[in-house]
Enzyme design. Structure first.
Site, mmCIF file in Angstrom:
data_model
loop_
_atom_site.group_PDB
_atom_site.id
_atom_site.type_symbol
_atom_site.label_atom_id
_atom_site.label_comp_id
_atom_site.label_asym_id
_atom_site.label_seq_id
_atom_site.Cartn_x
_atom_site.Cartn_y
_atom_site.Cartn_z
ATOM 1 N N GLU A 244 81.199 89.411 57.789
ATOM 2 C CA GLU A 244 80.501 90.642 57.432
ATOM 3 C C GLU A 244 81.273 91.882 57.867
ATOM 4 O O GLU A 244 81.383 92.855 57.120
ATOM 5 C CB GLU A 244 79.098 90.642 58.032
ATOM 6 C CG GLU A 244 78.187 89.553 57.480
ATOM 7 C CD GLU A 244 77.925 89.697 55.989
ATOM 8 O OE1 GLU A 244 78.189 90.778 55.426
ATOM 9 O OE2 GLU A 244 77.469 88.727 55.377
ATOM 10 N N HIS B 128 80.035 85.806 45.160
ATOM 11 C CA HIS B 128 80.126 84.768 46.182
ATOM 12 C C HIS B 128 80.702 83.475 45.601
ATOM 13 O O HIS B 128 81.145 82.600 46.353
ATOM 14 C CB HIS B 128 78.755 84.499 46.801
ATOM 15 C CG HIS B 128 78.215 85.664 47.566
ATOM 16 N ND1 HIS B 128 77.444 86.641 46.974
ATOM 17 C CD2 HIS B 128 78.356 86.031 48.866
ATOM 18 C CE1 HIS B 128 77.119 87.550 47.887
ATOM 19 N NE2 HIS B 128 77.657 87.213 49.038
#
Length: 750
Positions: A337, A424
């Site tokens: 992240e 993703h």
């Protein structure tokens, strides 16, 4: 440092991605003194003034230098943002690369042609806002004023509105800052993305075991504030979504290693932030996520049974997972992240399509690298993503870098559909490439990595070298619109840029360079990169590498040859197959390596419009070298065009032929005509579609006609929602084996 540059009255024939050519062998001069950041920007500004075509410049544009990276050898890379007639150009960013002596080494450029568009919106701001609000799912709490800008994310410019909406996602706990992009001419939705990027003392952490953490002592109380890393702090959201209280402790011994103590998850987050900071600083020389020494705030225990973790551009937030029993504070999740922040402050990869896949892949790569860097016994390095957090409740990782298809959705090999899946999943080819580069293909200690198709196997070069290559490519070469495969701008690809990074770090045609080539080939990402030298070798380069012509006009290109090894050879210059109506003439078709000449490309008045590739071929007694030029022929002013250049349709392949419509003032008709002539046996194999400039596809024929030969048909298509001007493509997919053919010609009348 930021500096703006305006080129008043510049008229550039073409946009260009320059390819540097090596100097001929001679005694090396003294090494120049590396420039300062200000000097690097000043040099780049001067080169833009002198060579505006290198960045696809047009009049009434301005450029702002916002980042300069200086390599240890004095080479520099200066990133610029672009404005067109006062409007921000999304995807118009570029990088100017200079050698240590200040000369131009090349450019990274996302535009495929210079911008030519009206900046007067036909769709009102209020209409754009209404359209954007209709796209928001969840609870809307506020909106920003729509911004008129130029969307060049596809390589071509179009006028658009961007509206940012704020609120909460449907789960009521995930914040949302949704960006909605709409066409300012037609009102049609272009796309959308959310800027909230998520995964779908000593202290006892949950996942990393007993670890050391840095804290701050005030009086007799310790706080989870890291003074060694820019005062990065960790606070407790108390399972809410608003207030966060910094963790404190009396003895500086934190947590129990279980969720019974709220401090345990905090230690994972604090350790993850510190380790990620140290990783980028010690491995890549980057001063933290933001490269300015600031630490990252971390918020834990967010929401109730919140199965997520996210980066919002400034801080990390972690939920406690299902039943508040499995906090998402694992080390590779933290590294993943926060690496979004690194990408945001370097290449700024667009968060959609293949560029978004590369954005996600970058975070998977560095999240994995952070895990290896930490080297804890409780969570040793591996190439599984999120294996500790069990987000699905099955014990399975989120993603597998060695074989991305194991998650059931990710692409392990690049295909023409990779650009159309969730980011993703389009991250898969990048993840698979990186694993192959670091560890190799076949059976490894971390899992078995398959190759795509008949690609040869890859011998890995190790994680340490692989991570340095990826970071250098991201930091110095990637643009916001870099893709795996980019036929319109073949230099703006991950393969081309990682090869340049490998060249910078380890040398042209080094073992590492060849491994990058092999690792991309193994995931079906091909390229037109230079072959490695042979005896008496040479290179041939062309500038510019992107040319746009109107029918009845010409462009002259510089052709440079360079002797790479041994004796300079005589080189015969030719071109490959040319599009119909295009001719090529060299000023001198035979040169000695090290000499230059020019090539003139001429489009006859009758030349069909469209995009194609012209291959410049150099042949010497020792070898054959070639370089490609992206050629666009504009259509004559009006609302129709044709293309009669043959395009081979191979078995089980998808091919395209293009027509460029320009100067059409009308709105496309609901009964637009597409005349198609395809020579092919068994046309029941074929799916034929018309692709509009914005990427919308209209299926004209889908595996009908059975065993009949050839298609000679005029189709009717409702194109009334489209914008006329731009590149239209006829896409033909051969969906079965045994029969082949070619696109003979086609025409479009809007």
């Amino acid at each position: 440092m930021k500096k703006s540059l305006a080129l008043a009255g510049v008229t550039a024939l073409v946009g260009s991605t320059l390819v540097a050519t090596a100097a001929s062998s001679s005694a090396a001069p003294p090494a120049p003194t590396p420039p300062t950041e200000a000097q690097a920007i000043s040099r780049a500004d001067a080169l833009i003034e002198a060579r505006p075509a290198a960045i696809g410049a047009v009049g009434d544009e301005s450029y702002t230098a916002y980042r300069a990276t200086i390599d240890s050898d004095g080479d520099a890379h200066v990133r610029y943002a672009r404005e067109y007639e006062g409007l921000r150009v999304y995807g118009g960013d570029f990088v100017v690369h200079t050698n240590a002596d200040g000369s131009l080494a090349g450019t990274s450029l996302g535009l495929t042609k210079p911008l030519t568009l009206s900046t007067k919106a036909k769709v009102a701001e209020a209409t754009a806002l209404k359209t954007a609000k209709a796209r928001f799912e969840g609870k809307l709490t506020g909106t920003d004023q729509p911004e008129l800008f130029v969307d060049a994310s596809t390589g071509l410019g179009r006028l658009a509105w961007e509206t940012v909406l704020h609120g909460w996602a449907p789960d009521g706990q995930t914040p949302s800052h949704l960006h909605v992009i709409t066409d300012a001419t037609s009102g049609k939705l272009i796309g959308q993305y959310d800027e909230i990027e998520n995964v779908a003392g000593t202290g006892a952490s949950i996942y990393s075991g007993t670890v050391g953490v840095d804290t701050t002592l005030s009086g007799s109380t310790y706080s989870l504030i890291d003074p060694e890393r820019g005062n990065g702090s960790t606070c407790d959201m108390n399972n809410g979504t608003s207030t966060c209280t910094t963790f404190t402790d009396a003895d500086n011994v934190w947590g129990t290693g279980t969720t019974a103590s709220r401090q345990s998850a905090a230690i994972d987050a604090h350790f993850g932030a510190a380790t990620t900071f140290d990783y980028f600083k010690n491995v890549h020389g980057r001063n933290g996520i933001f490269d300015d020494g600031r630490g990252v705030p971390s918020r834990v225990h967010y929401g109730n049974a919140y199965v997520n973790a996210f980066w919002d551009g400034a801080q990390m937030t972690y939920g406690d997972g299902a039943g508040n029993a499995k906090p998402l504070v694992a080390l590779d999740v933290a590294g993943h992240e926060m690496s979004h922040g690194v990408t945001e402050h370097t290449a700024g990869l667009v968060y959609s399509g293949e560029s978004g896949g590369l954005n996600e892949s970058t975070s998977d790569i560095f999240g994995t690298a952070v895990e290896f860097y930490a080297n804890t016994t409780s969570d040793p390095g591996d190439y599984d993503i999120g294996e500790k957090i069990d987000i699905r409740g099955t014990g399975a990782p989120l993603r597998y870098m060695y074989n991305p298809t194991l998650d059931g959705a990710s692409h392990g090999c690049w295909s023409t559909s990779t650009n159309s899946v969730d980011v993703h999943y389009s991250s898969g080819p990048g993840n698979h490439f990186f694993f192959n580069l670091a560890e190799g293909t076949g059976a490894t200690a971390y899992g078995t990595s398959p190759v795509c198709g008949t690609a040869p196997g890859v011998v890995g070069i190790g994680l340490e070298k692989a991570e340095k290559i990826w970071f250098h490519a991201l930091d110095a070469y990637f643009t916001s619109t870099t893709k795996y495969v980019n036929t319109a701008a073949p230099a703006n690809t991950s393969r081309a840029y990682t090869l340049q990074a490998a060249d910078d770090l380890f040398g042209l045609c080094s073992t590492e360079y060849k491994a990058v080539q092999a690792a991309w080939t193994a995931v079906n990402v091909a390229g037109s990169d230079l072959e490695c030298p042979v005896a008496n070798d040479f290179r041939v380069a062309v500038a510019p590498t992107t040319v746009t012509l109107d029918p009845g006009t010409s462009a002259t290109l510089d052709v440079t040859t360079t002797s790479v090894d041994g004796e300079a050879q005589t080189i015969d210059l030719t071109t490959g197959t040319l599009p119909a109506g295009v001719t090529a003439a060299f000023a001198d078709a035979s040169v000695t390596a090290g000499e230059s000449t020019t090539l003139t490309l001429t489009a006859a008045a009758s030349a069909g419009s469209g995009e194609s590739t012209v291959t410049v071929i150099g042949t010497s007694p020792a070898t054959i070298r070639q370089v490609n030029v992206a050629l666009t022929i504009n259509g004559l002013p009006g609302c129709s065009g044709s293309n009669s250049t043959d395009v081979t349709i191979s078995d089980n392949a998808t091919v395209e032929s293009s027509i460029v419509i320009s100067g059409c003032d009308a709105t496309p008709s609901a009964t637009a005509k597409v005349e198609v002539h395809i020579v092919h046996t068994y046309i029941g194999d074929l799916i034929v579609s018309l692709v509009a400039p914005d990427g919308s596809a209209y299926v004209l024929q889908s595996r009908t006609g059975g065993s009949a030969d050839n298609i000679d048909t005029t189709y009717t298509a409702n194109l009334s929602s489209e914008t006329a001007n731009g590149t239209w493509k006829l896409r033909v997919q051969d969906a079965a084996s045994a029969d082949v053919g070619y696109i003979n010609s086609w025409s479009l009348n809007l």
